[in-house]
Design a protein around this motif. Structure first.
Motif, PDB file in Angstrom:
ATOM      1  N   THR A  76       1.020  -0.208 -10.210  1.00 52.27           N
ATOM      2  CA  THR A  76       0.725   0.324  -9.747  1.00 52.27           C
ATOM      3  C   THR A  76      -0.390   1.539  -9.746  1.00 52.27           C
ATOM      4  O   THR A  76      -1.305   1.323  -8.155  1.00 52.27           O
ATOM      5  CB  THR A  76       1.855   2.092  -9.910  1.00 52.27           C
ATOM      6  N   LEU A  82       0.012  -2.736  -3.787  1.00 57.06           N
ATOM      7  CA  LEU A  82       1.472  -1.179  -2.792  1.00 57.06           C
ATOM      8  C   LEU A  82       0.765  -1.191  -1.587  1.00 57.06           C
ATOM      9  O   LEU A  82       1.693  -1.269  -0.291  1.00 57.06           O
ATOM     10  CB  LEU A  82       1.463  -0.227  -3.651  1.00 57.06           C
ATOM     11  N   GLU A  83      -0.651  -1.598  -1.227  1.00 52.09           N
ATOM     12  CA  GLU A  83      -0.923  -0.869   0.288  1.00 52.09           C
ATOM     13  C   GLU A  83      -0.954  -2.420   0.804  1.00 52.09           C
ATOM     14  O   GLU A  83      -0.240  -2.352   2.551  1.00 52.09           O
ATOM     15  CB  GLU A  83      -2.498  -0.913  -0.168  1.00 52.09           C
ATOM     16  N   ALA A  85       1.967  -4.349   1.044  1.00 52.12           N
ATOM     17  CA  ALA A  85       2.843  -4.247   1.244  1.00 52.12           C
ATOM     18  C   ALA A  85       3.486  -3.257   2.610  1.00 52.12           C
ATOM     19  O   ALA A  85       4.344  -3.873   3.149  1.00 52.12           O
ATOM     20  CB  ALA A  85       3.901  -4.268  -0.011  1.00 52.12           C
ATOM     21  N   ASN A  86       2.934  -2.187   2.404  1.00 55.90           N
ATOM     22  CA  ASN A  86       3.273  -1.217   3.668  1.00 55.90           C
ATOM     23  C   ASN A  86       2.857  -1.844   4.893  1.00 55.90           C
ATOM     24  O   ASN A  86       3.488  -1.350   5.314  1.00 55.90           O
ATOM     25  CB  ASN A  86       2.315  -0.056   2.611  1.00 55.90           C
ATOM     26  N   GLU A  87       1.550  -2.490   4.882  1.00 54.17           N
ATOM     27  CA  GLU A  87       1.124  -2.719   6.356  1.00 54.17           C
ATOM     28  C   GLU A  87       1.757  -3.883   6.319  1.00 54.17           C
ATOM     29  O   GLU A  87       1.389  -4.079   7.608  1.00 54.17           O
ATOM     30  CB  GLU A  87      -0.681  -3.476   5.540  1.00 54.17           C
ATOM     31  N   GLY A  89       4.846  -3.789   6.352  1.00 55.65           N
ATOM     32  CA  GLY A  89       6.058  -3.645   6.811  1.00 55.65           C
ATOM     33  C   GLY A  89       7.337  -3.814   6.044  1.00 55.65           C
ATOM     34  O   GLY A  89       8.180  -3.531   6.446  1.00 55.65           O
ATOM     35  N   GLY A  91       7.719  -2.315   2.921  1.00 57.56           N
ATOM     36  CA  GLY A  91       7.069  -1.140   1.905  1.00 57.56           C
ATOM     37  C   GLY A  91       8.926   0.070   1.663  1.00 57.56           C
ATOM     38  O   GLY A  91       9.122   0.027   0.768  1.00 57.56           O
ATOM     39  N   ASP A  92       9.724  -0.203   2.756  1.00 59.00           N
ATOM     40  CA  ASP A  92      10.885  -0.315   2.147  1.00 59.00           C
ATOM     41  C   ASP A  92      11.578  -1.003   1.261  1.00 59.00           C
ATOM     42  O   ASP A  92      12.616  -0.684   0.880  1.00 59.00           O
ATOM     43  CB  ASP A  92      11.893   0.168   3.763  1.00 59.00           C
ATOM     44  N   VAL A  94      10.037  -1.340  -1.159  1.00 60.96           N
ATOM     45  CA  VAL A  94       9.959  -1.445  -3.426  1.00 60.96           C
ATOM     46  C   VAL A  94      10.809  -0.757  -4.090  1.00 60.96           C
ATOM     47  O   VAL A  94      11.370  -0.183  -3.031  1.00 60.96           O
ATOM     48  CB  VAL A  94       8.772  -0.147  -2.625  1.00 60.96           C
ATOM     49  N   TYR A  96      10.881   0.052  -8.181  1.00 62.45           N
ATOM     50  CA  TYR A  96      10.015   0.388  -9.444  1.00 62.45           C
ATOM     51  C   TYR A  96      11.154  -0.007 -10.257  1.00 62.45           C
ATOM     52  O   TYR A  96      12.487   0.253 -10.763  1.00 62.45           O
ATOM     53  CB  TYR A  96       9.870   2.322  -9.132  1.00 62.45           C
ATOM     54  N   LEU A 234       9.668  -6.213  -5.198  1.00 60.49           N
ATOM     55  CA  LEU A 234      10.305  -6.364  -3.921  1.00 60.49           C
ATOM     56  C   LEU A 234      12.035  -6.513  -4.194  1.00 60.49           C
ATOM     57  O   LEU A 234      12.142  -7.517  -5.691  1.00 60.49           O
ATOM     58  CB  LEU A 234       9.656  -6.817  -3.304  1.00 60.49           C
TER      59      LEU A 234
END
Length: 485
Positions: A76, A82-83, A85-87, A89, A91-92, A94, A96, A234
């Motif tokens: 992280t 991580l960026e 994954a968010n781009e 779509g 990110g939900d 993820v 940890y 993920l």
């Protein structure tokens, strides 16, 4: 096939990307994004020799077990995965790392590693003195690190040599060597300090101590938002990242199951390139991105860049072999309260470390099972040549006394990578500089991937994004754009 034209311009670009691992996929994703934003007409082809995309990112979902062939999570503190994954779509999805702490094998027993010793330098003397796997002499030597003088000699230094000089042989060989070997699969005394941990050199020169440097870094991080864990993955496994990229590529033709066998340069004043595949088909393009291991990239460009070929073929990789073992929970006495354990080279046996996957990540095994991943020692390629059944037996018997295993594994899986871990030797930074200079003679040719500036997935994504930016700039500025790794 990409359209045929003489020179790239700011509104039209044809590209071939060789390699469908995470670096090549990230290159394609960010190149499409840049071209959409600039209005550039992009025609891209991504060529992958295997039948599936992702390279060493591969996930098997089988009867409630999630088995990773390559990395099981991403750092992280290096934000690029991580960026992305968010781009994309996702990110939900993820998750940890849920385990805290790790252990070290020493004299045949498992010892908990103090939290402050999990980094490249000890966080404090207190952490050093609380380590049960160190002798008092080893603790004393490591604790006086702030008194060790700065290095004044010129020339490059190995990671292991640097750590031994500052912290002593016992601390380095017992703890720090297996920590770094677990990531890079190499002898720390042959690894490049400035390529892998440049901040250690900086801390020594700036603060006169890497312990002080670590403390300053932690102090600077206070007050900033910190992720819940040092690693994330993920739901469903790491391959979800690969699939998300593939599903979202709209302007890239993906050719899988076909190997690139040659890259030829066409023309001199404003060169273009032809990429030939093993079925004798070919693609012509303004730019070529080689997102493959350096050795493979070198074999492709020999017709027009023999000196570059010679340089790239100097890169070496170490094999990686891991064995997954699934046991019924009742057959394993150990609490498995942590992410796993490491084993220094001084400890005999075939296992260099073991990740407790069902403890480290949520949902990696059915409720009544535990899933273990043993990393096998591969010195002299010994483990790499053994049969799967032999590897499973060796891993099981090595773990049995350590974890109190009472029965045979219910399920097993073996993963091998012949070229799994690029080796950043002491002269790696110098080698990169020479490769960069050689690339200057070949506008439109780009290199990126784990062989160059970082072996982890976040670093490979960063390199793919950087390659995409350079390719886009090359098109915007014309064939005179200088390229580099």
């Amino acid at each position: 096939m990409p359209p045929d034209h003489d020179t790239p311009d700011e509104n039209r670009l044809s590209v071939v990307i060789v390699g469908g691992g995470i670096t090549g996929l990230a290159t394609a994703w960010y190149l499409e994004k840049a071209c959409r934003e600039s209005g550039t007409d992009l025609s891209a082809v991504l060529v992958e020799r295997e039948g599936v995309l992702g390279g060493k990112i591969s996930t098997l979902n089988e009867d409630g077990f999630i088995v990773e062939g390559g990395p099981d999570g991403f750092l992280t503190r290096k934000p690029w995965a991580l960026e992305l994954a968010n781009e994309l779509g996702i990110g939900d999805g993820v998750v940890y790392m849920q385990a805290t702490g790790a252990l070290l094998r020493r004299n045949g027993k498992l010892h908990r590693i103090p939290p402050g010793l999990m980094g490249p330098a000890p966080a404090s003397r207190k952490d050093v003195w609380s380590a049960s796997f160190l002798s008092w002499r080893g603790k004393l030597r490591a604790s006086i690190e702030p008194l060790v003088r700065r290095r004044r000699a010129k020339g490059r230094e190995s990671l292991g040599g640097f750590l031994r000089r500052r912290l002593g042989a016992e601390f380095t060989d017992t703890l720090l060597e297996p920590l770094t070997a677990g990531i890079y699969g190499s002898d720390s005394y042959e690894m490049s300090l400035d390529a892998l941990f440049p901040m250690l050199e900086e801390w020594e020169q700036r603060y006169g101590s890497i312990v002080r440097g670590m403390s300053e870094a932690r102090r600077a991080a206070r007050g900033t938002e910190q992720p819940p864990s040092a690693f994330f993955s993920l739901k469903g496994g790491t391959q979800r990242l690969v699939q998300a990229i593939a599903d979202n590529l709209g302007r890239t033709e993906v050719v899988s199951g076909r190997a690139a066998i040659a890259v030829d340069r066409i023309g001199d004043a404003a060169p273009r390139y032809r990429v030939t595949l093993d079925d004798e088909s070919s693609f012509e393009a303004d730019a070529v991105v080689l997102a493959t291991p350096a050795q493979g990239a070198g074999s492709l460009v020999g017709s027009f860049a023999p000196r570059l070929t010679g340089l790239l073929e100097r890169m070496r990789s170490a094999p990686a072999v891991s064995v997954y073992l699934a046991f019924r929970r009742e057959d394993v006495a150990h609490a498995l309260d942590g992410s796993g354990f490491l084993s220094p080279r001084s400890e005999a046996g075939p296992v260099a470390g073991c990740t407790w996957m069902s403890s480290k990540w949520p949902g990696r095994s059915p409720q009544d099972y535990v899933l273990l991943r043993a990393f096998m020692r591969t010195e002299d390629d010994a483990s790499a040549g053994e049969r799967d059944a032999e590897l499973v037996e060796a891993a099981t018997e090595a773990l049995r006394p350590l974890l109190g295993i009472g029965g045979p594994p219910e399920r097993t899986w073996v993963h091998r990578w012949a070229d799994g871990l690029p080796q950043y030797k002491i002269d790696h930074t110098e080698w990169l500089e020479i490769v960069d200079r050689e690339l200057d003679a070949h506008p439109g040719l780009f290199l990126c991937g784990a062989s160059y500036r970082g072996v982890g997935v976040p670093d490979c994504i960063r390199q793919g994004r950087g390659a995409a930016e350079r390719v886009h700039a090359f098109a915007r500025r014309g064939a005179a754009q200088t390229t580099s790794v």
